[in-house]
Write a protein that holds these residues in place. Structure first.
Motif, short mmCIF file in Angstrom:
data_model
loop_
_atom_site.label_atom_id
_atom_site.label_comp_id
_atom_site.label_asym_id
_atom_site.label_seq_id
_atom_site.Cartn_x
_atom_site.Cartn_y
_atom_site.Cartn_z
N GLY A 93 0.84 -1.19 0.00
CA GLY A 93 0.00 0.00 0.00
C GLY A 93 0.87 1.23 0.00
O GLY A 93 1.96 1.23 -0.56
N LEU A 94 0.39 2.29 0.65
CA LEU A 94 1.20 3.51 0.71
C LEU A 94 2.50 3.28 1.47
O LEU A 94 3.49 3.97 1.23
CB LEU A 94 0.39 4.64 1.37
N GLY A 95 2.50 2.34 2.39
CA GLY A 95 3.72 2.03 3.12
C GLY A 95 4.82 1.54 2.18
O GLY A 95 5.99 1.91 2.34
N PHE A 96 4.45 0.72 1.21
CA PHE A 96 5.45 0.24 0.26
C PHE A 96 5.91 1.37 -0.66
O PHE A 96 7.08 1.45 -1.02
CB PHE A 96 4.89 -0.91 -0.57
N LEU A 97 4.98 2.26 -1.03
CA LEU A 97 5.36 3.42 -1.84
C LEU A 97 6.39 4.27 -1.10
O LEU A 97 7.39 4.70 -1.68
CB LEU A 97 4.12 4.25 -2.16
N GLU A 98 6.17 4.51 0.18
CA GLU A 98 7.12 5.28 0.98
C GLU A 98 8.47 4.57 1.03
O GLU A 98 9.53 5.21 0.96
CB GLU A 98 6.57 5.47 2.39
N PHE A 99 8.44 3.26 1.15
CA PHE A 99 9.68 2.48 1.19
C PHE A 99 10.47 2.65 -0.11
O PHE A 99 11.68 2.88 -0.09
CB PHE A 99 9.36 1.00 1.43
N VAL A 100 9.78 2.56 -1.26
CA VAL A 100 10.45 2.70 -2.55
C VAL A 100 11.01 4.10 -2.72
O VAL A 100 12.14 4.28 -3.16
CB VAL A 100 9.48 2.36 -3.70
N LEU A 101 10.21 5.11 -2.37
CA LEU A 101 10.69 6.49 -2.49
C LEU A 101 11.93 6.73 -1.63
O LEU A 101 12.87 7.42 -2.04
CB LEU A 101 9.58 7.46 -2.09
N LYS A 102 11.93 6.15 -0.44
CA LYS A 102 13.09 6.31 0.45
C LYS A 102 14.32 5.62 -0.12
O LYS A 102 15.44 6.14 -0.04
CB LYS A 102 12.76 5.73 1.83
N MET A 103 14.12 4.45 -0.74
CA MET A 103 15.24 3.73 -1.32
C MET A 103 15.80 4.46 -2.54
O MET A 103 17.02 4.52 -2.74
CB MET A 103 14.80 2.32 -1.73
N VAL A 104 14.90 5.03 -3.36
CA VAL A 104 15.34 5.65 -4.61
C VAL A 104 15.85 7.07 -4.40
O VAL A 104 16.89 7.46 -4.95
CB VAL A 104 14.18 5.64 -5.63
N TRP A 105 15.13 7.86 -3.59
CA TRP A 105 15.45 9.28 -3.46
C TRP A 105 15.70 9.71 -2.01
O TRP A 105 15.62 10.91 -1.71
CB TRP A 105 14.34 10.13 -4.07
N ALA A 106 16.03 8.78 -1.14
CA ALA A 106 16.37 9.10 0.26
C ALA A 106 15.33 10.01 0.89
O ALA A 106 14.17 9.65 0.99
CB ALA A 106 17.77 9.70 0.33
N ASN A 107 15.73 11.20 1.31
CA ASN A 107 14.81 12.14 1.96
C ASN A 107 14.45 13.32 1.05
O ASN A 107 14.14 14.41 1.52
CB ASN A 107 15.42 12.68 3.26
N GLN A 108 14.47 13.09 -0.25
CA GLN A 108 14.21 14.16 -1.22
C GLN A 108 12.77 14.14 -1.73
O GLN A 108 12.49 14.65 -2.80
CB GLN A 108 15.18 14.02 -2.41
N TRP A 109 11.86 13.59 -0.97
CA TRP A 109 10.48 13.46 -1.42
C TRP A 109 9.52 13.73 -0.27
O TRP A 109 9.90 13.73 0.89
CB TRP A 109 10.23 12.06 -1.96
N GLN A 110 8.26 13.94 -0.63
CA GLN A 110 7.21 14.14 0.37
C GLN A 110 5.89 13.68 -0.23
O GLN A 110 5.57 14.02 -1.38
CB GLN A 110 7.12 15.61 0.77
#
Length: 203
Positions: A93-110
């Motif tokens: 769900g959104l938790g997995f989306l957050e995980f992918v964003l963190k892996m790909v772009w570290a803390n550069q997303w919101q």
């Protein structure tokens, strides 16, 4: 994990010194150059998260996941993302989306949840807001805001894939701050052209 020995039948066969030994060596050389990695990839199809880059990319594409082409870190990131995707099963769900964003772009997303005006419900989704307000309701839409330091080319490549990582009821909009900043700093000119018609009343 140790690789399987696909040449054992030849290795265990007794070979006389001379032509037979040369044939065995030639077989090993051809196998290593042409078939070794391909055979190992087939074995790893049963557990693709431990396979080579080729296996990880094949199964990531098959499942509609992120496929990175960075020169250094892409193999490790893709392996971790696919392993977590496989283990989460129905809990994605959104938790997995957050995980992918963190892996790909570290803390550069919101991730920003979007709200909509109740009074203008008939015009949904034209009146969206990034902040909760009076007489606004929470929608199933989210906006992923990416910092200006993130590569535009990478955003363009991965955005369609990221949209598929969320549950079916969630609508994703990806916003690149780099594009917003570029638009703010450039002057926009407006030109108007008119054409005059002379009308004569001969009545």
């Amino acid at each position: 994990m140790d690789t399987l020995n696909f040449t054992r039948p030849v290795d265990d066969q007794y070979a006389h010194i001379g032509l037979e030994t040369a044939l065995v060596q030639a077989f090993h050389q051809v196998y290593i150059e042409q078939f070794s990695q391909k055979m190992q990839d087939l074995v790893d199809y049963g557990a693709p998260h431990i396979g080579s880059r080729t296996v990880i990319e094949r199964f990531s594409k098959q499942d509609g996941l992120v496929v990175l082409r960075r020169p250094v870190t892409s193999d490790t990131l893709m392996r971790v993302i696919y392993a977590n995707w496989s283990s989460l099963a129905s809990e994605r769900g959104l938790g997995f989306l957050e995980f992918v964003l963190k892996m790909v772009w570290a803390n550069q997303w919101q991730i920003i949840r979007l709200w909509h005006s109740v009074a203008r419900i008939n015009q949904y989704p034209l009146f969206l807001s990034t902040e909760q307000q009076a007489n606004y309701f929470l929608t199933s839409r989210i906006m992923i805001s990416l910092d200006a330091t993130v590569s535009i080319a990478e955003i363009a490549e991965l955005s369609p894939i990221i949209r598929r990582l969320v549950p079916a009821n969630i609508v994703v909009k990806v916003n690149a701050k780099a594009l917003n900043r570029e638009a703010e700093t450039k002057a926009i000119g407006v030109a108007m052209v008119g054409k005059v018609y002379n009308v004569v009343d001969l009545s």
